[in-house]
Design a protein around this motif. Structure first.
Motif, PDB file in Angstrom:
ATOM      1  N   UNK A 305       0.812  -1.218   0.000  1.00 16.31           N
ATOM      2  CA  UNK A 305       0.000   0.000   0.000  1.00 16.31           C
ATOM      3  C   UNK A 305       0.841   1.261   0.000  1.00 16.31           C
ATOM      4  N   UNK A 306       1.910   1.256   0.762  1.00 17.95           N
ATOM      5  CA  UNK A 306       2.646   2.491   1.024  1.00 17.95           C
ATOM      6  C   UNK A 306       3.888   2.686   0.170  1.00 17.95           C
ATOM      7  N   UNK A 307       4.371   1.608  -0.462  1.00 17.97           N
ATOM      8  CA  UNK A 307       5.634   1.756  -1.185  1.00 17.97           C
ATOM      9  C   UNK A 307       5.747   0.916  -2.447  1.00 17.97           C
ATOM     10  N   UNK A 308       5.274  -0.320  -2.411  1.00 21.95           N
ATOM     11  CA  UNK A 308       5.601  -1.252  -3.487  1.00 21.95           C
ATOM     12  C   UNK A 308       4.561  -1.321  -4.595  1.00 21.95           C
ATOM     13  N   UNK A 309       3.297  -1.230  -4.247  1.00 24.11           N
ATOM     14  CA  UNK A 309       2.238  -1.469  -5.219  1.00 24.11           C
ATOM     15  C   UNK A 309       1.728  -0.207  -5.883  1.00 24.11           C
ATOM     16  N   UNK A 310       0.798  -0.388  -6.804  1.00 30.37           N
ATOM     17  CA  UNK A 310       0.198   0.735  -7.511  1.00 30.37           C
ATOM     18  C   UNK A 310       0.896   1.016  -8.824  1.00 30.37           C
ATOM     19  N   UNK A 311       0.140   1.549  -9.765  1.00 28.76           N
ATOM     20  CA  UNK A 311       0.673   1.832 -11.096  1.00 28.76           C
ATOM     21  C   UNK A 311       0.962   3.318 -11.259  1.00 28.76           C
ATOM     22  N   UNK A 312       2.231   3.654 -11.474  1.00 31.38           N
ATOM     23  CA  UNK A 312       2.585   5.048 -11.730  1.00 31.38           C
ATOM     24  C   UNK A 312       1.968   5.520 -13.044  1.00 31.38           C
ATOM     25  N   UNK A 313       1.873   4.608 -14.015  1.00 32.35           N
ATOM     26  CA  UNK A 313       1.315   4.967 -15.325  1.00 32.35           C
ATOM     27  C   UNK A 313      -0.181   5.297 -15.192  1.00 32.35           C
ATOM     28  N   UNK A 314      -0.909   4.494 -14.447  1.00 26.39           N
ATOM     29  CA  UNK A 314      -2.334   4.767 -14.241  1.00 26.39           C
ATOM     30  C   UNK A 314      -2.522   6.092 -13.514  1.00 26.39           C
ATOM     31  N   UNK A 315      -1.651   6.370 -12.532  1.00 29.69           N
ATOM     32  CA  UNK A 315      -1.703   7.631 -11.796  1.00 29.69           C
ATOM     33  C   UNK A 315      -1.447   8.809 -12.728  1.00 29.69           C
ATOM     34  N   UNK A 316      -0.467   8.677 -13.601  1.00 29.71           N
ATOM     35  CA  UNK A 316      -0.124   9.754 -14.520  1.00 29.71           C
ATOM     36  C   UNK A 316      -1.270  10.042 -15.494  1.00 29.71           C
ATOM     37  N   UNK A 317      -2.037   9.044 -15.843  1.00 30.21           N
ATOM     38  CA  UNK A 317      -3.168   9.257 -16.751  1.00 30.21           C
ATOM     39  C   UNK A 317      -4.347   9.930 -16.061  1.00 30.21           C
ATOM     40  N   UNK A 318      -4.349   9.975 -14.761  1.00 27.40           N
ATOM     41  CA  UNK A 318      -5.436  10.587 -14.015  1.00 27.40           C
ATOM     42  C   UNK A 318      -5.298  12.093 -13.915  1.00 27.40           C
ATOM     43  N   UNK A 319      -6.190  12.700 -13.143  1.00 23.98           N
ATOM     44  CA  UNK A 319      -6.243  14.167 -13.066  1.00 23.98           C
ATOM     45  C   UNK A 319      -5.585  14.733 -11.810  1.00 23.98           C
ATOM     46  N   UNK A 320      -4.976  13.878 -10.975  1.00 27.87           N
ATOM     47  CA  UNK A 320      -4.378  14.363  -9.733  1.00 27.87           C
ATOM     48  C   UNK A 320      -2.858  14.267  -9.730  1.00 27.87           C
ATOM     49  N   UNK A 321      -2.275  13.930 -10.880  1.00 29.16           N
ATOM     50  CA  UNK A 321      -0.825  13.742 -10.933  1.00 29.16           C
ATOM     51  C   UNK A 321      -0.063  15.021 -10.578  1.00 29.16           C
TER      52      UNK A 321
END
Length: 392
Positions: A305-321
């Protein structure tokens, strides 16, 4: 004419001016955010008990200068400018100090809005660790009736990471939007009571884009998560909060969560807790899922949750980057991408739970900002929280 009542002296308006139609508006939110249960149906979850230590002053730290907006100002001046109601700072697991606005009493509950999403995902991690919930399972495994909705071909992971391709906009201030209908279904706006929260969620449809590609901040996903956890566990969210989190955590004060006409919990934004107890959740996350010498949730879930997971690419495509250019979003928590390793939960109107692992600092900030979203101020708050973490 008589003089002002004690209530009017404290808040600047009479209690009968606070209505379901204006409770999230300034100045009425200064009182309403501490007393949501008087306006919206709510249920409580008990704490483990015990007396809370008295408020600790931040002392000389309040006079130190910061420059989150570019111009130097004292910490106290920034707290007032950002409509802060309460601030609790922890360092190395110990309370450094508290700051309270004149209208906020020590030990008073305050709504945390979308930090409720982060708390709900903590429950998801606990249930996953107990083998009761599979984050990779299809939503329909737990909610078969979701088949004809946007969630019909989505996974619980899509729900957790806000990557459901959902045709819905967070139009907070548009009274004619689907979001306003959503507010009525939660009983947060006048005119509710004819459609339940789950019934509303099951009408939502998807966009053409596949799930999983783009971070889309859509609160209904987090209410759907609450329903998923209830179906997976066979327990109400309020019971889960009490048994799985609040009492094991050693929370000092009772919490509460708003519910709809069927008693479905508003897990996207309806939790109210004290600043100290909110900070305790952040400290538990900083400690890898441990609190008071006992494991609350799996370390692997916290790390993911805090460091390893999640998609940076999906985040960049969003509106809060713009807020965290190097960030990611995982399990309803924001990874900032900062060198400090900071991660956080964020709620509208200025609610922040900021955890800085490098400096061993946890900051809980509760506010009554006039606007639900203020991008410029959010950026300043991030700068402020990083600066304060280095100063304590």
């Amino acid at each position: 004419m008589g003089g002002q009542t004690a209530f009017e002296k404290r808040y600047g308006f009479a209690r009968d001016k606070v209505l379901l139609s204006n409770w999230r508006e300034s100045p009425f939110n200064r009182w309403a955010f501490q007393n949501v249960g008087e306006l919206v149906p709510s249920t409580s979850f008990a704490a483990s008990g015990g007396n809370e230590a008295p408020a600790e002053t931040l002392g000389g730290l309040l006079g130190e200068k910061v420059a989150p907006g570019g111009e130097p100002e004292t910490i106290e001046a920034f707290l007032r400018r950002s409509c802060t109601d309460a601030l609790t700072v922890m360092k190395g697991g110990k309370v450094v100090g508290d700051w309270l606005a004149p209208h906020m009493g020590f030990g008073q509950r305050h709504i945390i809005f979308s930090i409720s999403k982060s708390f709900t995902a903590v429950l998801a991690g606990i249930l996953e660790g107990e083998g009761m919930f599979d984050p990779e399972a299809p939503v329909t495994q737990y909610i078969p009736e979701a088949k004809g909705s946007a969630y019909g071909d989505a996974s619980c992971r899509h729900v957790l990471d806000m990557t459901v391709s959902l045709d819905f906009e967070e139009a907070y201030l548009d009274p004619e939007s689907a979001f306003a209908r959503y507010r009525r279904a939660t009983l947060w706006n006048p005119g509710g009571g004819s459609e339940s929260l789950l019934a509303f969620l099951l009408t939502l449809q998807r966009l053409a884009e596949p799930h999983g590609q783009t971070f889309r901040y859509r609160s209904p996903n987090s209410d759907m998560l609450g329903v998923l956890l209830e179906r997976a566990s066979g327990q109400r969210v309020s019971n889960l909060l009490r048994e799985k989190l609040w009492q094991p955590l050693g929370a000092a004060s009772e919490g509460a969560i708003a519910v709809d006409m069927e008693g479905t919990a508003r897990t996207a934004g309806g939790i109210s807790v004290t600043p100290r107890d909110m900070a305790r959740v952040g400290e538990m996350m900083r400690q890898g899922g441990m609190a008071n010498g006992r494991r609350i949730m799996p370390e692997a879930w916290v790390r993911d949750t805090t460091a390893a997971g999640g998609s940076h690419e999906a985040w960049q495509r969003g509106t809060m980057a713009f807020l965290f250019p190097k960030g990611r979003y995982r399990n309803k928590w924001y990874q900032t991408g900062h060198e400090s390793g900071a991660f956080c939960g964020i709620g509208i109107h200025g609610q922040w739970l900021y955890v800085n692992p490098r400096d061993e600092v946890v900051i809980a900030k509760m506010s009554s900002q006039p606007l639900p979203v203020n991008d410029q101020l959010d950026g300043e708050i991030v700068t402020f929280l990083e600066a304060l973490s280095r100063m304590v």
